[in-house]
Design a protein around this motif. Structure first.
Motif, PDB file in Angstrom:
ATOM      1  N   PRO A   1      20.213  23.604  55.578  1.00 32.94           N
ATOM      2  CA  PRO A   1      18.779  23.659  55.271  1.00 32.94           C
ATOM      3  C   PRO A   1      18.507  23.543  53.772  1.00 32.94           C
ATOM      4  N   ILE A   2      19.539  23.468  52.951  1.00 33.55           N
ATOM      5  CA  ILE A   2      19.323  23.474  51.493  1.00 33.55           C
ATOM      6  C   ILE A   2      20.039  22.291  50.847  1.00 33.55           C
ATOM      7  N   ASP A   3      19.455  21.873  49.692  1.00 33.35           N
ATOM      8  CA  ASP A   3      20.090  20.850  48.862  1.00 33.35           C
ATOM      9  C   ASP A   3      20.748  21.471  47.634  1.00 33.35           C
ATOM     10  N   SER A   4      20.336  22.690  47.320  1.00 27.97           N
ATOM     11  CA  SER A   4      20.837  23.377  46.136  1.00 27.97           C
ATOM     12  C   SER A   4      20.795  24.881  46.390  1.00 27.97           C
ATOM     13  N   TRP A   5      21.672  25.616  45.706  1.00 26.22           N
ATOM     14  CA  TRP A   5      21.661  27.083  45.848  1.00 26.22           C
ATOM     15  C   TRP A   5      20.590  27.734  44.973  1.00 26.22           C
ATOM     16  N   ASP A   6      19.989  26.967  44.087  1.00 30.16           N
ATOM     17  CA  ASP A   6      18.942  27.537  43.218  1.00 30.16           C
ATOM     18  C   ASP A   6      17.739  27.939  44.057  1.00 30.16           C
ATOM     19  N   GLY A   7      17.399  29.217  44.005  1.00 31.32           N
ATOM     20  CA  GLY A   7      16.229  29.719  44.724  1.00 31.32           C
ATOM     21  C   GLY A   7      16.373  29.712  46.229  1.00 31.32           C
ATOM     22  N   ALA A   8      17.596  29.594  46.723  1.00 27.97           N
ATOM     23  CA  ALA A   8      17.788  29.553  48.178  1.00 27.97           C
ATOM     24  C   ALA A   8      17.495  30.910  48.802  1.00 27.97           C
ATOM     25  N   THR A   9      16.933  30.891  49.982  1.00 30.01           N
ATOM     26  CA  THR A   9      16.670  32.135  50.724  1.00 30.01           C
ATOM     27  C   THR A   9      17.449  32.084  52.044  1.00 30.01           C
ATOM     28  N   ALA A  10      16.786  31.603  53.113  1.00 29.64           N
ATOM     29  CA  ALA A  10      17.497  31.487  54.398  1.00 29.64           C
ATOM     30  C   ALA A  10      18.464  30.309  54.321  1.00 29.64           C
ATOM     31  N   VAL A  11      19.741  30.569  54.519  1.00 30.76           N
ATOM     32  CA  VAL A  11      20.758  29.533  54.328  1.00 30.76           C
ATOM     33  C   VAL A  11      21.552  29.240  55.603  1.00 30.76           C
ATOM     34  N   PHE A  12      21.150  29.823  56.716  1.00 32.18           N
ATOM     35  CA  PHE A  12      21.932  29.612  57.936  1.00 32.18           C
ATOM     36  C   PHE A  12      21.648  28.236  58.545  1.00 32.18           C
ATOM     37  N   THR A  13      22.569  27.804  59.369  1.00 33.92           N
ATOM     38  CA  THR A  13      22.454  26.483  59.980  1.00 33.92           C
ATOM     39  C   THR A  13      21.160  26.374  60.783  1.00 33.92           C
ATOM     40  N   GLY A  14      20.353  25.419  60.433  1.00 33.20           N
ATOM     41  CA  GLY A  14      19.092  25.218  61.156  1.00 33.20           C
ATOM     42  C   GLY A  14      17.943  26.050  60.627  1.00 33.20           C
ATOM     43  N   ALA A  15      18.118  26.769  59.505  1.00 32.52           N
ATOM     44  CA  ALA A  15      17.033  27.607  58.970  1.00 32.52           C
ATOM     45  C   ALA A  15      15.798  26.748  58.725  1.00 32.52           C
ATOM     46  N   GLY A  16      14.659  27.272  59.161  1.00 35.08           N
ATOM     47  CA  GLY A  16      13.397  26.565  58.983  1.00 35.08           C
ATOM     48  C   GLY A  16      13.088  25.577  60.086  1.00 35.08           C
ATOM     49  N   ASP A  17      14.065  25.254  60.893  1.00 34.32           N
ATOM     50  CA  ASP A  17      13.859  24.325  62.008  1.00 34.32           C
ATOM     51  C   ASP A  17      13.781  25.157  63.292  1.00 34.32           C
ATOM     52  N   VAL A  18      12.589  25.643  63.588  1.00 31.27           N
ATOM     53  CA  VAL A  18      12.450  26.615  64.680  1.00 31.27           C
ATOM     54  C   VAL A  18      12.920  26.064  66.029  1.00 31.27           C
ATOM     55  N   PRO A  19      12.556  24.832  66.403  1.00 38.02           N
ATOM     56  CA  PRO A  19      13.046  24.341  67.708  1.00 38.02           C
ATOM     57  C   PRO A  19      14.577  24.357  67.819  1.00 38.02           C
ATOM     58  N   LEU A  20      15.243  24.009  66.731  1.00 40.66           N
ATOM     59  CA  LEU A  20      16.708  24.025  66.761  1.00 40.66           C
ATOM     60  C   LEU A  20      17.232  25.457  66.897  1.00 40.66           C
TER      61      LEU A  20
END
Lengths: 452, 71
Positions: free
Chosen positions: B3-22
């Motif tokens: 879910p991230i392109d960079s660790w700067d300012g990252a919050t939820a980092v788990f696989t599929g974070a932010g993609d609710v259907p997934l």
């Protein structure tokens, strides 16, 4: 990073570590339950008992992720006043997975261990005759639904028993022990006793196959209690709080826990005339008896309350036997009975202690007897009704109890593809009224007769 | 699934974070596996009990180490 940001970061780190240790210690409760129940079983059911404990841990943990944590966050106001606020606890929310700005996982983990502990309380009572699948359904409902609704009501910073009735129960006597004891009673009423436990209305003792293992198991549970009670404390960067918001310390809990253990063991020894099973169960009874006020009791008072709790448990056990209820490990007596007793006592002893103001709810009433007794009754009903109804439904579907032939032969010969003691175990048998033989297959017991 | 392109300012980092259907799909599959486990257990119990009552071996073939002999 500014000093404030550093402090905030460190609070997150220490919070994580604090509850991580609590979780690890609580796992020894499950090691203890496992040993305790293996010892309490007859040798034909040892591995079935072990598997049941192991699977309890697995199913309650998993279901507590799927829906248990959501219940806690959704149901703290009676009956469903906060569902909108619980979206962060749904298993697909950003907080319910690795998140660099959230410590939800460590709190979820601690509560999952509380849930598994609550589910395990049922486990020992139903040994040797319940279908494992039925038990797992029941323990899932107890561990991931019923207990956590009880916790939302009775062990939550904004729970309605606190905000409306001034409830205080530091060590989760109600939402863990009482709810589990009441649920277990409901299940036992439908499950019935083991074959041979009651004959002609008389209770027949079915001896545990390994009482020393049972005693070791309870010692492990005592260790686990320090993790359990550690998890009852809210860590902040300005000090410790109870879950009800009043300040406390681990020092306070050390006094009450140890004096509770001591008092309970001594009380049960006196009352049971030194019977080992009840005596060591007395330690558990003592801690449960003082749990509601262990952040506030004088240590000597904790000892007194615990000793009386320990004295009561054999009587609770005998009372259940009169109704032909077969509670193999005394779970209803120890957990349900002592939690109810401890909550009633706490209503009078803690009468007048103030509660702290809560944002959005004002200041709850001070701790009082009606609040404590009323809350205990509410939680007991909350536990008993689903336990009774669900087990009744399973019984009607013929899914609650194993067949009589299997019960007589033992579960380790049917559903568990292994045997615990392939080379046998030494036994102690009564030869006749005035002689005791210690024997195994390897020597002639007639040479070893000991006259008593 | 990152879910991230960079660790700067990252919050939820788990696989599929932010993609609710997934994420919902992950949960549904995991829960279905849990139900499958319960169903398997009930079938195993029924089989084991029937075999024991019929005085036949629960599992085919020779007993493995530690397994009780056929009832």
């Amino acid at each position: 990073m500014s000093p404030d940001e550093t402090l905030a970061s460190m609070e997150g780190v220490i919070t994580d570590l604090f509850y991580w240790v609590s979780i690890a210690l609580m796992i020894s409760i499950h090691a203890g339950f496992l040993a305790y129940e293996m010892g309490a079983s007859r040798s034909k059911n040892v591995l079935a008992a072990a598997m049941k404990n192991l699977l309890t841990f697995a199913v309650v943990t998993a279901t507590f992720f799927f829906f248990g944590w959501w219940f806690y966050n959704a149901f703290f106001q009676f009956p469903v006043g906060a569902i909108d606020a619980a979206t962060a606890a749904l298993p697909w929310s950003d907080d319910m997975g690795p998140n660099l700005t959230s410590v939800t996982g460590i709190f979820w983990g601690a509560f999952a261990l509380f849930a598994a502990t609550t589910g395990s309380i049922l486990s020992g009572a139903v040994l040797e005759r319940i279908r494992t699948s039925a038990f797992l359904v029941l323990t899932t409902v107890l561990g991931s639904v019923v207990w956590i609704i009880a916790a939302a009501w009775a062990w939550h910073p904004n729970g309605w028993l606190l905000t409306e009735w001034g409830w205080h129960d530091f060590g989760a006597a109600a939402c863990v022990h009482l709810v589990a004891g009441a649920f277990t009673l409901g299940v036992l009423m439908n499950l019935g006793p083991r074959i041979g436990r009651f004959v002609g209305g008389q209770a027949i003792t079915i001896r545990p196959h390994n009482l020393p293992l049972t005693m070791l198991g309870l010692m492990l549970i005592f260790i686990g209690f320090f993790g359990f009670l550690m998890g009852c404390v809210v860590y902040t960067n300005t000090g410790y709080l109870s879950i009800f918001g009043n300040p406390t310390t681990l020092s306070a809990i050390a006094f009450s826990t140890l004096m509770g253990l001591a008092g309970g063991i001594i009380g049960a020894y006196v009352s049971s005339k030194g019977e080992p099973f009840w005596t060591i169960s007395g330690g558990l009874a003592g801690v449960i008896s003082v749990a509601p006020g262990m952040d506030l009791y004088h240590p000597a008072l904790a000892f007194i309350i615990a000793a009386v709790g320990g004295m009561l448990i054999p009587h609770f056990g005998r009372m259940l036997e009169k109704f032909e209820i077969d509670d193999v490990v005394g779970a209803v007596a120890v957990h349900g009975g002592c939690a109810f007793y401890g909550l009633v006592v706490s209503g009078f002893v803690l009468w007048g202690y103030p509660n702290v103001p809560i944002d959005g709810f004002g200041t709850p009433p001070e701790v009082n007897p009606l609040g404590q007794i009323g809350g205990a009754i509410v939680i007991a009903v909350l536990g008993f009704v689903p336990g009774y109804l669900l087990s009744l439904g399973l019984k009607k579907m013929n899914m609650l109890r194993i067949p009589a032939e299997v019960e007589l032969a033992g579960l380790d010969l049917s559903e568990v593809p292994a045997t615990p003691y392939p080379e046998g175990i030494p036994i102690t048998t009564l030869k006749e009224q005035d002689a005791v033989l210690a024997s195994d297959d390897s020597f002639d017991p007639t040479d070893q007769e000991v006259t008593v | 699934m990152s879910p991230i392109d960079s660790w700067d300012g990252a919050t939820a980092v788990f696989t599929g974070a932010g993609d609710v259907p997934l994420d919902v799909l992950f949960v549904v599959v995991a829960f279905a596996m849990f139900i499958g486990f319960l169903v398997t257990m009930v079938r195993h119990e029924n089989h084991a009990y029937e075999q024991m009552i019929a005085h036949t071996a629960v599992e085919k073939g020779p007993a493995v180490e530690g397994e009780p002999s056929a009832y």
